[in-house]
Design a protein around this motif. Structure first.
Motif, PDB file in Angstrom:
ATOM      1  N   VAL A 124       0.837  -1.206   0.000  1.00  0.00           N
ATOM      2  CA  VAL A 124       0.000   0.000   0.000  1.00  0.00           C
ATOM      3  C   VAL A 124       0.872   1.257   0.000  1.00  0.00           C
ATOM      4  O   VAL A 124       0.606   2.227  -0.723  1.00  0.00           O
ATOM      5  CB  VAL A 124      -0.955  -0.013   1.209  1.00  0.00           C
ATOM      6  N   TRP A 127       2.197   1.681  -3.390  1.00  0.00           N
ATOM      7  CA  TRP A 127       1.183   2.257  -4.290  1.00  0.00           C
ATOM      8  C   TRP A 127       1.120   3.768  -4.129  1.00  0.00           C
ATOM      9  O   TRP A 127       1.045   4.505  -5.128  1.00  0.00           O
ATOM     10  CB  TRP A 127      -0.171   1.642  -3.961  1.00  0.00           C
ATOM     11  N   VAL A 156      -3.904  -1.131  -5.770  1.00  0.00           N
ATOM     12  CA  VAL A 156      -3.446  -0.720  -4.444  1.00  0.00           C
ATOM     13  C   VAL A 156      -2.342  -1.646  -3.949  1.00  0.00           C
ATOM     14  O   VAL A 156      -1.401  -1.199  -3.286  1.00  0.00           O
ATOM     15  CB  VAL A 156      -4.627  -0.704  -3.460  1.00  0.00           C
TER      16      VAL A 156
END
Length: 325
Positions: A124, A127, A156
């Motif tokens: 995450v 991302w 994600v």
């Protein structure tokens, strides 16, 4: 009891109005369906349905109005993200009274989950780094996590890549779609072939015999380079100047040029040129075809060299039969 105050924003206001409208509709339900638990579940279900309808309607509108594929992709991703944000705010708004006493529990649970799901948390974070740090974007050709290819989706948790190379010569698709965890942006180098400078320096080597006319060979090769790859010199030079202004990097030649070396066997010419990052194979094909045609048309003044094997035998060969008894 710990009071939880939520920031006022356009999204939270929209979610609050949605909850108010839903509760107004639910007052007309039968008595048995108006229990607190049932009402909250119905509010949540109707809210999810409304969010789903709005997200899909916005996607359909963008697909009809936007002609650019990149714009359509980005707006669809934005619609999904906004839908998720609205859902979270709706969930918090509906169950706000129950969240105050659970804040410590949620904090401990979040710490445990973060420790157990370190790779997910890193993905995450990767991302977010990709989206806001400019590592790459959809359509770029990258090498990430040992895989080279074109980025076709950025999720994600994972980046989706259409693979090139491997058992296929040059930069052609293999047909495999590879999912690479976003956490790799923190673990390995990210090679981007198309970000600030969407060109590559490439070269081919051509061996020529010592007896060839070397001046004519150089002129012949330079002419082939100018005809096949010379059109990219001006555009690539402009992009390179932008690179020099942006980064601490020395200036470099982007025009085609020919260099010569030789060894015991032949004279070798290196033809160096700039090519679009997706056009290496087609450019080499055009160059080799042009060079082969021009060398054949030189009527022997320029000749390709090849490896030869010379066998020397100093011992006399006796072709007669041995008459000794």
């Amino acid at each position: 009891m710990i009071a939880v105050n939520f920031p006022s924003s356009a999204t939270s206001t929209f979610a609050g109005r949605m909850v108010t409208e839903i509760r107004g509709l639910l007052r007309s339900l039968p008595e048995w369906m108006r229990g607190e638990v049932m009402l909250k579940l119905l509010e949540l279900g109707i809210g999810i349905l409304g969010i789903w309808l709005l997200v899909n309607a916005s996607k359909a509108l963008v697909n009809r109005r936007a002609s650019n594929a990149d714009v359509r992709y980005r707006w669809r991703k934005l619609a999904d993200l906004l839908g998720t944000v609205v859902f979270v705010i709706l969930l918090i708004t509906i169950y706000s009274h129950q969240l105050g006493g659970l804040s410590v529990t949620f904090g401990l649970a979040a710490a445990g989950i973060a420790f157990a799901l370190q790779e997910v948390v890193a993905s995450v974070a990767g991302w977010m780094a990709v989206m806001f740090g400019g590592f790459y974007r959809t359509g770029d050709r990258v090498q990430l996590g040992g895989t080279k290819g074109d980025v076709i989706d950025i999720g994600v948790l994972r980046t989706t890549i259409m693979e090139v190379g491997q058992w296929v010569d040059s930069d052609l698709y293999t047909g495999r779609i590879v999912l690479v965890a976003n956490s790799f942006v923190f673990k390995e180098p990210v090679f981007n072939y198309s970000s600030d400078f969407p060109f590559l320096w490439d070269e081919i080597k051509v061996p020529i015999t010592f007896e060839s006319d070397h001046d004519k060979a150089r002129a012949l090769f330079l002419s082939a380079l100018e005809q096949v790859a010379g059109s990219l010199s001006e555009s690539s030079q402009e992009r390179w100047r932008a690179m020099v202004n942006k980064y601490l990097i020395e200036d470099a030649r982007t025009d085609p040029w020919v260099a010569m070396t030789f060894n015991d066997n032949w004279v070798e010419y290196t033809l160096r040129y700039v090519v679009d990052y997706k056009g290496r194979r087609s450019t080499k094909d055009a160059l080799f075809s042009r060079i082969l045609r021009d060398v054949q048309a030189s009527q022997g003044e320029v000749r390709f060299a090849s490896s030869t094997l010379r066998i020397l035998n100093d011992r006399p060969v006796n072709s007669g039969s041995d008459t000794r008894s």
